[in-house]
Design an enzyme around this catalytic site. Structure first.
Site, PDB file in Angstrom:
ATOM      1  N   GLU A  80       0.816  -1.222   0.000  1.00 26.40           N
ATOM      2  CA  GLU A  80       0.000   0.000   0.000  1.00 26.40           C
ATOM      3  C   GLU A  80       0.844   1.263   0.000  1.00 26.40           C
ATOM      4  O   GLU A  80       0.470   2.280  -0.586  1.00 26.40           O
ATOM      5  CB  GLU A  80      -0.953   0.010   1.193  1.00 26.40           C
ATOM      6  CG  GLU A  80      -1.891   1.215   1.176  1.00 26.40           C
ATOM      7  CD  GLU A  80      -3.006   1.149   2.203  1.00 26.40           C
ATOM      8  OE1 GLU A  80      -3.601   2.209   2.489  1.00 26.40           O
ATOM      9  OE2 GLU A  80      -3.289   0.056   2.720  1.00 26.40           O
ATOM     10  N   ARG A  81       2.019   1.221   0.646  1.00 27.12           N
ATOM     11  CA  ARG A  81       2.893   2.400   0.645  1.00 27.12           C
ATOM     12  C   ARG A  81       3.313   2.747  -0.779  1.00 27.12           C
ATOM     13  O   ARG A  81       3.348   3.915  -1.170  1.00 27.12           O
ATOM     14  CB  ARG A  81       4.119   2.157   1.517  1.00 27.12           C
ATOM     15  CG  ARG A  81       3.828   2.107   3.012  1.00 27.12           C
ATOM     16  CD  ARG A  81       5.048   1.721   3.815  1.00 27.12           C
ATOM     17  NE  ARG A  81       6.072   2.753   3.778  1.00 27.12           N
ATOM     18  CZ  ARG A  81       7.222   2.666   3.123  1.00 27.12           C
ATOM     19  NH1 ARG A  81       7.520   1.579   2.423  1.00 27.12           N
ATOM     20  NH2 ARG A  81       8.090   3.654   3.162  1.00 27.12           N
ATOM     21  N   GLU A 113       4.253  -9.034   6.021  1.00 30.05           N
ATOM     22  CA  GLU A 113       5.005  -8.000   5.307  1.00 30.05           C
ATOM     23  C   GLU A 113       5.359  -6.845   6.233  1.00 30.05           C
ATOM     24  O   GLU A 113       6.493  -6.370   6.266  1.00 30.05           O
ATOM     25  CB  GLU A 113       4.200  -7.466   4.123  1.00 30.05           C
ATOM     26  CG  GLU A 113       4.995  -6.458   3.304  1.00 30.05           C
ATOM     27  CD  GLU A 113       4.133  -5.525   2.469  1.00 30.05           C
ATOM     28  OE1 GLU A 113       4.619  -5.094   1.419  1.00 30.05           O
ATOM     29  OE2 GLU A 113       3.006  -5.211   2.887  1.00 30.05           O
ATOM     30  N   ASN A 114       4.391  -6.404   7.023  1.00 26.20           N
ATOM     31  CA  ASN A 114       4.638  -5.276   7.916  1.00 26.20           C
ATOM     32  C   ASN A 114       5.591  -5.630   9.035  1.00 26.20           C
ATOM     33  O   ASN A 114       6.435  -4.820   9.417  1.00 26.20           O
ATOM     34  CB  ASN A 114       3.311  -4.759   8.482  1.00 26.20           C
ATOM     35  CG  ASN A 114       2.543  -3.905   7.489  1.00 26.20           C
ATOM     36  OD1 ASN A 114       3.002  -2.855   7.083  1.00 26.20           O
ATOM     37  ND2 ASN A 114       1.385  -4.377   7.076  1.00 26.20           N
TER      38      ASN A 114
END
Length: 282
Positions: A80-81, A113-114
């Site tokens: 999303e970033r 992922e985060n």
């Protein structure tokens, strides 16, 4: 949709040669939407701007992982970033990998992922774990195996969500550390918990000091000890009140028969202003 087991099987979800990859190199940004259930809720404008400059100079080096939606369009699974940075640059299309993924797989990948990038604050991390447990029926053991942590680490993270909302906000903003938050869980009295949390903001108390106070607060007490506890609460509340009224760090040290009041000041002018506040006659 495709179903997979937990653990190392998730590695295949990030590779380009997985059997469920659809051959489509790019998508229009307008076709892609973020996942509102993803664990990360806050995005730094400064970090997005820096990423946008990197994409402007070098291009998007890693495709965005998306999944097709039954209602049409595509939902972001990871990246999303990058999507936000591309929108900032006004790009029409972005490189993508398209996978058929279930809701559970989507949440698992987003958390992994985060966590790998250490982008989640403690509240987001705990909320992500809790959603996997509550919404998708996973056990703490399964979540721990998925993210490569111990079951107790996952359990302790989820316990943070039982803190009062205003304390969770302090943790989310970085005003108190995860260590402080875990120590605060030891208080049974919510008012005292909040008072100590306020005192711990910006390094006002160490984690060890909070742990000691939490331990003392739950010890069996006779009448005299209960009276001492009320006195302790008075000093804590007084420190908070002075901090708010004077607009500076305040520390109240107190012992058996005497105490000290420590006030922070920055320069001569600030000290003079503080002295005026303290000596003004009502």
């Amino acid at each position: 949709m495709a179903k997979r087991g937990l653990g190392s099987g998730f590695d295949s979800l990030f590779t380009d040669n997985s059997s469920d990859v659809q051959i489509k190199k790019t998508l229009r940004i307008a076709e892609i939407e973020p996942n509102r259930d993803q664990p990360r809720k806050t995005f730094s404008d400064e970090a997005i701007t820096a990423l946008a400059e990197s994409i402007r100079e070098h291009g998007m080096l890693q495709p965005i992982l998306v999944r097709p939606l039954d209602t049409g369009g595509y939902q972001i699974v990871a990246g999303e970033r990058r999507w936000r940075a591309a929108r900032m640059l006004g790009l029409d299309e972005v490189p993508v990998n398209i996978r058929e993924l279930s809701d559970t797989e989507t949440m698992q990948i987003a958390i992994i992922e985060n966590l790998q990038r250490e982008n989640l604050n403690p509240v987001e991390e705990a909320s992500g774990y809790n959603e996997l447990i509550e919404k998708y029926g996973m056990t703490q053991e399964q979540v721990a195996k998925m993210v490569g942590k111990s079951r107790s680490a996952v359990a302790n993270a989820v316990r943070l969500l039982s803190l009062p909302p205003r304390v969770l906000k302090m943790l989310e903003n970085g005003d108190i550390s995860a260590g402080h938050a875990k120590a605060l869980l030891g208080f049974e009295d919510e008012e005292m918990l909040i008072a100590i949390a306020n005192r711990a903001v910006d390094g006002g108390m160490t984690v060890r000091q909070v742990e000691r106070l939490a331990q003392k607060s739950t010890e069996p007490a006779d009448t005299a000890e209960k009276s001492d506890k009320r006195i302790d609460n008075y000093f804590v509340e007084m420190e908070i009140s002075l901090k708010e009224r004077l607009g500076r760090k305040v520390k109240v040290d107190y012992g058996k028969n005497k105490g000290a009041l420590i006030l922070e000041f920055y320069d001569k002018e600030d000290l003079a202003a503080l002295a005026e506040k303290l000596t003004v006659e009502e």
